[in-house]
Write an enzyme that holds these catalytic residues in place. Structure first.
Site, PDB file in Angstrom:
ATOM      1  N   CYS A   5       0.862  -1.185   0.000  1.00  0.00           N
ATOM      2  CA  CYS A   5       0.000   0.000   0.000  1.00  0.00           C
ATOM      3  C   CYS A   5       0.899   1.236   0.000  1.00  0.00           C
ATOM      4  O   CYS A   5       2.019   1.205   0.507  1.00  0.00           O
ATOM      5  CB  CYS A   5      -0.869  -0.026   1.256  1.00  0.00           C
ATOM      6  SG  CYS A   5      -1.889   1.438   1.495  1.00  0.00           S
ATOM      7  N   SER A  41       0.665   3.649   1.853  1.00  0.00           N
ATOM      8  CA  SER A  41       0.945   4.022   3.251  1.00  0.00           C
ATOM      9  C   SER A  41       2.214   3.329   3.753  1.00  0.00           C
ATOM     10  O   SER A  41       2.955   3.891   4.558  1.00  0.00           O
ATOM     11  CB  SER A  41      -0.238   3.651   4.144  1.00  0.00           C
ATOM     12  OG  SER A  41      -1.402   4.280   3.685  1.00  0.00           O
ATOM     13  N   HIS A  66       4.977   5.421   2.467  1.00  0.00           N
ATOM     14  CA  HIS A  66       5.162   6.662   3.229  1.00  0.00           C
ATOM     15  C   HIS A  66       6.119   6.414   4.395  1.00  0.00           C
ATOM     16  O   HIS A  66       6.976   7.230   4.703  1.00  0.00           O
ATOM     17  CB  HIS A  66       3.820   7.163   3.782  1.00  0.00           C
ATOM     18  CG  HIS A  66       2.962   7.830   2.756  1.00  0.00           C
ATOM     19  ND1 HIS A  66       3.459   8.595   1.737  1.00  0.00           N
ATOM     20  CD2 HIS A  66       1.621   7.853   2.592  1.00  0.00           C
ATOM     21  CE1 HIS A  66       2.472   9.060   0.991  1.00  0.00           C
ATOM     22  NE2 HIS A  66       1.339   8.615   1.486  1.00  0.00           N
ATOM     23  N   HIS A 100       0.063  -4.209   5.642  1.00  0.00           N
ATOM     24  CA  HIS A 100      -1.201  -4.306   6.384  1.00  0.00           C
ATOM     25  C   HIS A 100      -2.329  -4.835   5.507  1.00  0.00           C
ATOM     26  O   HIS A 100      -3.399  -5.118   5.997  1.00  0.00           O
ATOM     27  CB  HIS A 100      -1.579  -2.951   6.988  1.00  0.00           C
ATOM     28  CG  HIS A 100      -1.605  -1.832   5.985  1.00  0.00           C
ATOM     29  ND1 HIS A 100      -0.468  -1.190   5.573  1.00  0.00           N
ATOM     30  CD2 HIS A 100      -2.612  -1.266   5.303  1.00  0.00           C
ATOM     31  CE1 HIS A 100      -0.783  -0.266   4.678  1.00  0.00           C
ATOM     32  NE2 HIS A 100      -2.083  -0.296   4.488  1.00  0.00           N
ATOM     33  N   CYS A 130      -7.797  -2.554   3.005  1.00  0.00           N
ATOM     34  CA  CYS A 130      -7.387  -1.141   3.002  1.00  0.00           C
ATOM     35  C   CYS A 130      -7.796  -0.443   1.709  1.00  0.00           C
ATOM     36  O   CYS A 130      -8.674   0.393   1.705  1.00  0.00           O
ATOM     37  CB  CYS A 130      -5.881  -1.024   3.236  1.00  0.00           C
ATOM     38  SG  CYS A 130      -5.306   0.677   3.280  1.00  0.00           S
TER      39      CYS A 130
HETATM   40 ZN   LIG Z   1      -3.188   0.710   3.151  1.00  0.00          ZN
END
Ligand SMILES: [Zn+2]
Ligand SMILES: [Zn+2]
Length: 241
Positions: free
Chosen positions: A40, A42, A45, A61, A163
């Site tokens: 993902c 994220s 990041h 995740h 997600c």
């Molecule tokens: Zn995610």
């Protein structure tokens, strides 16, 4: 047990495949064999240093797997269950979990901060990103962050449900509250944008316009429900409205 995992050692460093020690599940936790996991933005990041975190860390995740062992007190899941993790837990005990606003569960915010997990590398604790961590052959996750899924659902596509898919669907169904017959424009057809298109179709939208500068996205966008596709880089002159 020893398992292989893709460990992040710090911002700006590539993930490295290592053998790490994994403790069995504690109270309220579940040992899972990870069958599929996806990357993902994220996670990126954190890997890029844009989100502060403690390293070494196990990122990831979005995943799908099979329950191997349940820790003490876990009654809702059993070995053999197919599960997907989700980022916002439902602890079932806080004020918000007792209200309809379970998305504000106090545990969700607690897990945004690094704390000791079940993994270690050469005796050093490895943190699990936001209380999850799925870039490993096996992982131990809190039972309140797991949803049981149909056993015939293929792992590869459903690993994305926890997600990216829910972010896109939630934006349409709960944030924008798209109504039947509505016209919807979706800017950017990455993982989230494509699921916004799916959500718009589920909500009964009429015209669904997918917009992306990558022409390769058109076929997938149309398959998921887009009725129009626009590549802005090919539009010579935009009409004023
Ligand atoms: Zn995610
Ligand atoms: Zn809660």
């Amino acid at each position: 047990m020893n398992v292989r995992a893709a460990i992040a050692h710090g911002p700006g460093q590539p993930l490295s495949i290592e053998t790490v020690a994994l403790e069995g599940p504690g109270p309220g936790e579940v040992l899972i064999e990870v069958k599929a996991t996806s990357l993902c933005h994220s996670d990126l990041h954190v890997l890029d240093g844009l989100v502060p975190w403690e390293f070494p860390a196990l990122l990831g995740h979005e995943a799908a797997g099979v329950v191997v062992e349940c820790g003490p007190g876990v009654t809702r899941l059993a070995p053999g269950d197919h599960v997907v993790p989700f980022l916002i837990p439902h602890c079932g005990e806080c004020l918000y979990c007792a209200s309809p606003r379970t998305n504000l569960c106090a545990e969700a915010f607690a897990r945004l901060r690094p704390r000791p997990g079940r993994f270690s590398l050469d005796g050093r604790a490895v943190t699990q990103l936001w209380g999850l961590g799925t870039f490993a052959e096996y992982t131990v996750l809190p039972a309140d962050s797991l949803a049981r899924v149909r056993p015939d659902a293929p792992f590869d596509p459903i690993c994305y449900v926890g997600c990216g898919a829910t972010t896109g669907l939630g934006a349409v169904l709960f944030a924008a509250k798209v109504e039947p017959g509505a016209s919807v424009a979706v800017f950017g057809l990455g993982g989230v944008g494509l699921n916004v298109i799916q959500g718009a179709r589920l909500a009964g939208a009429g015209t669904i316009i997918g917009i992306d500068t990558n022409p390769a996205r058109e076929a997938l966008a149309r398959r998921l429900g887009a009725t129009e596709f626009i590549d802005p880089s090919t539009v010579e002159r935009l009409a004023a409205h």
